[in-house]
Design a protein around this motif. Structure first.
Motif, PDB file in Angstrom:
ATOM      1  N   ARG A 158      -5.286  10.100  -2.346  1.00  0.00           N
ATOM      2  CA  ARG A 158      -6.432   9.321  -2.277  1.00  0.00           C
ATOM      3  C   ARG A 158      -6.391   7.947  -1.807  1.00  0.00           C
ATOM      4  NH1 ARG A 158      -7.225   9.766  -8.706  1.00  0.00           N
ATOM      5  NH2 ARG A 158      -4.977   9.130  -8.288  1.00  0.00           N
ATOM      6  N   GLU A 159      -5.150   7.610  -1.190  1.00  0.00           N
ATOM      7  CA  GLU A 159      -4.820   6.269  -0.802  1.00  0.00           C
ATOM      8  C   GLU A 159      -5.021   6.459   0.648  1.00  0.00           C
ATOM      9  OE1 GLU A 159      -4.496   3.411  -2.191  1.00  0.00           O
ATOM     10  OE2 GLU A 159      -4.960   4.373  -4.178  1.00  0.00           O
ATOM     11  N   ARG A 211       1.969   1.817  -3.437  1.00  0.00           N
ATOM     12  CA  ARG A 211       0.933   2.211  -4.216  1.00  0.00           C
ATOM     13  C   ARG A 211       0.724   3.613  -4.350  1.00  0.00           C
ATOM     14  NH1 ARG A 211      -4.158  -1.108  -5.180  1.00  0.00           N
ATOM     15  NH2 ARG A 211      -5.706   0.513  -4.506  1.00  0.00           N
ATOM     16  N   MET A 212       0.935   4.102  -2.793  1.00  0.00           N
ATOM     17  CA  MET A 212       0.598   5.511  -2.533  1.00  0.00           C
ATOM     18  C   MET A 212       1.928   6.501  -2.988  1.00  0.00           C
ATOM     19  SD  MET A 212      -0.123   5.129   1.476  1.00  0.00           S
ATOM     20  CE  MET A 212      -0.685   6.854   1.706  1.00  0.00           C
ATOM     21  N   GLU A 220       0.915  -1.360  -0.038  1.00  0.00           N
ATOM     22  CA  GLU A 220       0.058  -0.193   0.128  1.00  0.00           C
ATOM     23  C   GLU A 220       0.779   1.396  -0.058  1.00  0.00           C
ATOM     24  OE1 GLU A 220      -2.996   0.511  -0.668  1.00  0.00           O
ATOM     25  OE2 GLU A 220      -3.124   2.718   0.136  1.00  0.00           O
ATOM     26  N   GLY A 237      -9.823   9.800  -0.442  1.00  0.00           N
ATOM     27  CA  GLY A 237     -10.193   8.584  -0.643  1.00  0.00           C
ATOM     28  C   GLY A 237     -11.371   8.207   0.186  1.00  0.00           C
ATOM     29  N   ASP A 286       0.034  10.009  -3.413  1.00  0.00           N
ATOM     30  CA  ASP A 286      -1.164   9.840  -3.959  1.00  0.00           C
ATOM     31  C   ASP A 286      -2.403  10.156  -2.723  1.00  0.00           C
ATOM     32  OD1 ASP A 286      -3.702   9.508  -4.951  1.00  0.00           O
ATOM     33  OD2 ASP A 286      -3.034   7.805  -6.198  1.00  0.00           O
ATOM     34  N   ARG A 318      -7.710   4.446   2.746  1.00  0.00           N
ATOM     35  CA  ARG A 318      -7.374   3.039   2.545  1.00  0.00           C
ATOM     36  C   ARG A 318      -6.303   2.668   3.325  1.00  0.00           C
ATOM     37  NH1 ARG A 318      -8.244   0.329  -2.527  1.00  0.00           N
ATOM     38  NH2 ARG A 318      -7.759   2.096  -3.643  1.00  0.00           N
ATOM     39  N   ALA A 319      -5.218   3.481   3.454  1.00  0.00           N
ATOM     40  CA  ALA A 319      -3.981   3.118   3.993  1.00  0.00           C
ATOM     41  C   ALA A 319      -4.378   3.190   5.748  1.00  0.00           C
ATOM     42  CB  ALA A 319      -2.809   4.004   3.807  1.00  0.00           C
ATOM     43  N   GLY A 338      -4.879  -3.802  -2.815  1.00  0.00           N
ATOM     44  CA  GLY A 338      -3.494  -3.703  -2.404  1.00  0.00           C
ATOM     45  C   GLY A 338      -2.838  -5.184  -2.037  1.00  0.00           C
TER      46      GLY A 338
END
Ligand code: KIV
Ligand code: ZN
Length: 509
Positions: free
Chosen positions: A265-266, A37-38, A34, A321, A263, A269-270, A346
Motif C-alpha cells: 500500500r506504500e 515504512r514500507m 519511506e 495505495g 507493504d 506514495r513511494a 513519512g
C-alpha cells in the motif's frame, strides 16, 4: 508458507546514478524513512568512498534504520573503499558491506586487466577484508550476465568459501533473456557448495526492457533477494522497478513459491515521493504507479469494469495505495493536524524545522482553498531546495504581452547575503527570466528540457516546473521549483538546477 524473497532497495545508490537524479542527504533521509515504512529488507544507502555526501548519507541512514532493516554501503574490491564503507556504516545496527568486481571476459580483459586467477584472488581478499569489519558481506559479480558460466561458478564458490553471506548476480548491462539468466542462477544453485546457506541476490538492468522478467525467472530458479529501485530509476534504462517485482510476486506468489515483506500500500506514495524529490517524472503508462495504471478509457473497458472490476483490472488500486481518499487540509488546519499528516507521509521534523514549513503551508493555504498531499510534498521539497541554495530568489517581475518585448527584472541573494538585480529581454517571459538569472549567476549551461505541470487539480493548483540543464563538462542537473505563479516556479527550478551544478563543481574541485 512460501519462500521469503528479500527486497534490497538501491534507489539511493544505483537509482541515484540516473542522470540528474542526485539527492542531498536530507532528501535521501526522506526516501529512507519511506523505505523503512514500507518494510524493505535492505537499503543500499550509497557508495561511501565516492563523495563526502555519500559517506554522510550512509552514516545518517545507518543511524535512522536501527533494527528495522539492513543498511548497505557499496565498495569496489579495494581495501580503502572497504575501510571507508566500514567507517560510514559504524552507525548502523545491521551493517552490510557490498563489495565485488567485474567477472565477464570484457570486464576482466578491458576494464580490470586481470586474469581469472587474479580476479578470484582479489574477490577472496575483498570478502575476507570486509568480514574483518562486519559479519554481513555481500559479494557482487559485476556483469555476471555475460560471464562464462564455469568461471562464474568458480568465483562465486570462492566468495562463499571466503565467508560472503550474500552473493549478488547482476545482469549489469541488461543483456540476458529471462531463460538464460534463470539458467545462470540454476547453475549456481546446483554447483556452488554451501550456497543453500547464503542469500542469492539478483540485480538486473532494463536495457532490453526485461529487468522484471529476469528477476522473476531468477526467483523461479532459486534466487532469494531482488535488488531494485522505486520507479525503476538507475543507470541508463534503469534497474528492476520495486513496484513491479513486489506486485508480480504478490499476484503469482503460489506459482513462484514466494512472498515479500513489503507493504504494497506504500508503493504509490513511494513512487510519488521519489519522483518529486528527483524531478524525474513517471511515464503515465508505467506499470503499477503510472497515472494511467488504473485508468480505463475505452467504452468497452469502462463497461466491463463497472460490471466487474476484474474484467480489466488485475490489481485492486487500494492494494498499491492508489486512488482512495486524500486528507485535505486548509488554512484553518492547525499545527497538530499538519504535523500529523506530514508524519503519515513519512516526514519527520524537529520543532525548529517544522515552524517554517507551517508558515509556508499557511501561505499556500491562503491562496488555495484546499491543500492536498501533493501540495504538502511540494512545500517541503521547496524548503529543502531553499536550504541547500547558493543563490535564492528575492524578487522577480515580468512585463510581457502583445506587442511588448518580454522583460524580466530580477533580484537574487547570494550566499554572502548580497542582493544583485539584473534586467533582461527574452523571446518569452521565461526566457527573459532565465537570461536575467544567467547575468547574475554567470555559469555556462544548456537548458535541454523545460516542463510544467499542476501539482494537484484546480485552477489554483501549484505549478511545478522541472528543468534539465547540461553543464560544461556534460553533467546533467535536474531542477525543480513550485509556486502558485508559474513564472516564480520557472525561476526557482532554473536556480535549483544551477545551484546543484555549482555545488557539484565545488565538491569535485
Ligand atoms: O549493475 C551492477 O552490476 C551494479 C553492481 C555494482 C552491483 O550496480
Ligand atoms: Zn546496477
Amino acid at each position: 508458507m512460501t519462500r521469503k524473497i528479500a527486497i534490497f532497495d538501491t534507489t539511493l545508490r544505483d537509482g541515484e546514478q540516473s542522470p540528474g537524479a542526485s539527492m542531498n542527504t536530507e532528501e535521501k533521509l526522506v526516501v529512507a524513512r519511506e523505505l523503512i515504512r514500507m518494510k524493505v529488507d535492505v537499503i543500499e544507502a550509497g557508495f561511501p568512498i565516492s563523495s563526502p555526501g555519500d559517506f554522510k548519507s550512509v552514516a545518517e541512514i545507518g543511524r535512522l534504520a536501527g533494527d528495522d532493516c539492513v543498511v548497505c554501503g557499496l565498495t569496489r574490491a579495494v581495501d580503502r573503499d572497504i575501510e571507508v564503507a566500514a567507517e560510514a556504516l559504524a552507525t548502523a545496527k545491521r551493517p552490510r558491506i557490498h563489495t565485488g568486481l567485474g567477472v565477464s571476459p570484457s570486464h576482466l580483459r578491458d576494464k580490470l586487466r586481470l586474469t581469472e586467477d587474479q580476479a578470484v584472488e582479489r574477490a577472496v581478499h575483498a570478502v575476507r577484508y570486509a568480514k574483518s569489519f562486519v559479519d554481513d558481506v555481500e559479494f557482487y559479480a559485476e556483469d555476471a550476465g555475460r560471464a562464462d558460466i564455469p568461471f562464474l561458478v568458480r568465483i562465486i564458490q570462492a566468495a562463499v568459501d571466503a565467508g560472503a553471506t550474500v552473493v549478488n548476480i547482476p545482469d549489469t548491462t541488461g543483456y540476458n533473456l529471462p531463460w538464460d539468466f534463470g539458467a545462470r542462477i540454476r547453475s549456481l544453485v546446483e554447483n556452488v557448495r554451501g550456497i543453500e546457506d547464503v542469500t542469492v541476490s539478483v540485480h538486473t538492468h532494463n536495457d532490453l526492457g526485461m529487468a522484471t522478467a529476469l528477476a522473476m525467472e531468477a526467483v523461479r530458479n532459486g534466487a532469494s533477494q531482488i535488488e531494485c529501485t522505486i520507479n525503476g530509476l538507475g543507470e541508463r534504462a534503469g534497474n528492476t522497478a520495486m513496484e513491479e517485482v513486489v506486485m508480480a510476486i504478490r499476484m503469482h506468489g503460489e506459482e513462484l513459491d514466494a512472498h515479500t515483506g513489503v507493504d504494497t500500500r506504500e508503493l504509490t506514495r513511494a513512487s510519488r515521493l521519489v519522483s518529486s524529490i528527483t524531478g524525474i517524472n513517471v511515464q503515465p503508462n508505467k506499470a503499477i504507479v503510472g497515472a494511467n495504471a488504473f485508468a480505463h478509457s475505452s467504452g468497452i473497458h469502462q463497461d466491463g469494469v463497472l460490471k466487474a472490476r476484474d474484467t480489466y483490472e488485475i490489481i485492486d488500486p487500494a492494494d498499491v495505495g492508489a486512488g482512495g481518499s486524500q486528507i485535505i487540509l486548509s488554512a484553518r488546519s492547525g499545527h497538530a493536524a499538519l504535523r500529523h499528516r506530514y508524519e503519515e507521509l513519512g516526514y519527520a521534523f524537529t520543532d525548529a524545522e517544522f515552524e517554517p514549513v507551517y508558515e509556508a503551508f499557511l501561505e499556500v493555504a491562503d491562496k488555495k482553498k484546499e491543500v492536498y498531499d501533493g501540495d504538502l510534498e511540494s512545500i517541503v521539497n521547496e524548503r529543502n531546495r531553499a536550504d541547500e541554495a547558493i543563490w535564492t530568489l528575492d524578487a522577480v517581475q515580468i512585463s510581457c504581452g502583445f506587442p511588448l518585448t518580454p522583460t524580466a527584472t530580477l533580484t537574487l541573494i547570494g550566499e554572502d547575503g548580497n542582493r544583485i538585480t539584473e534586467v533582461a529581454y527574452g523571446t518569452g517571459p521565461v526566457d527573459a527570466v532565465y537570461k536575467a538569472v544567467d547575468k547574475v549567476v554567470g555559469v555556462g549551461c544548456d537548458l535541454s528540457e523545460f516542463s510544467v505541470k499542476a501539482v494537484t487539480r484546480g485552477i489554483d493548483a501549484l505549478g511545478e516546473v522541472t528543468v534539465r540543464v547540461t553543464g560544461g563538462d556534460g553533467e546533467v542537473y535536474i531542477g525543480r521549483g513550485s509556486d502558485g505563479d508559474i513564472i516564480v516556479s520557472s525561476c526557482r527550478a532554473y536556480l535549483n538546477a544551477l545551484n546543484r551544478l555549482i555545488a557539484d563543481k565545488r565538491e569535485r574541485a
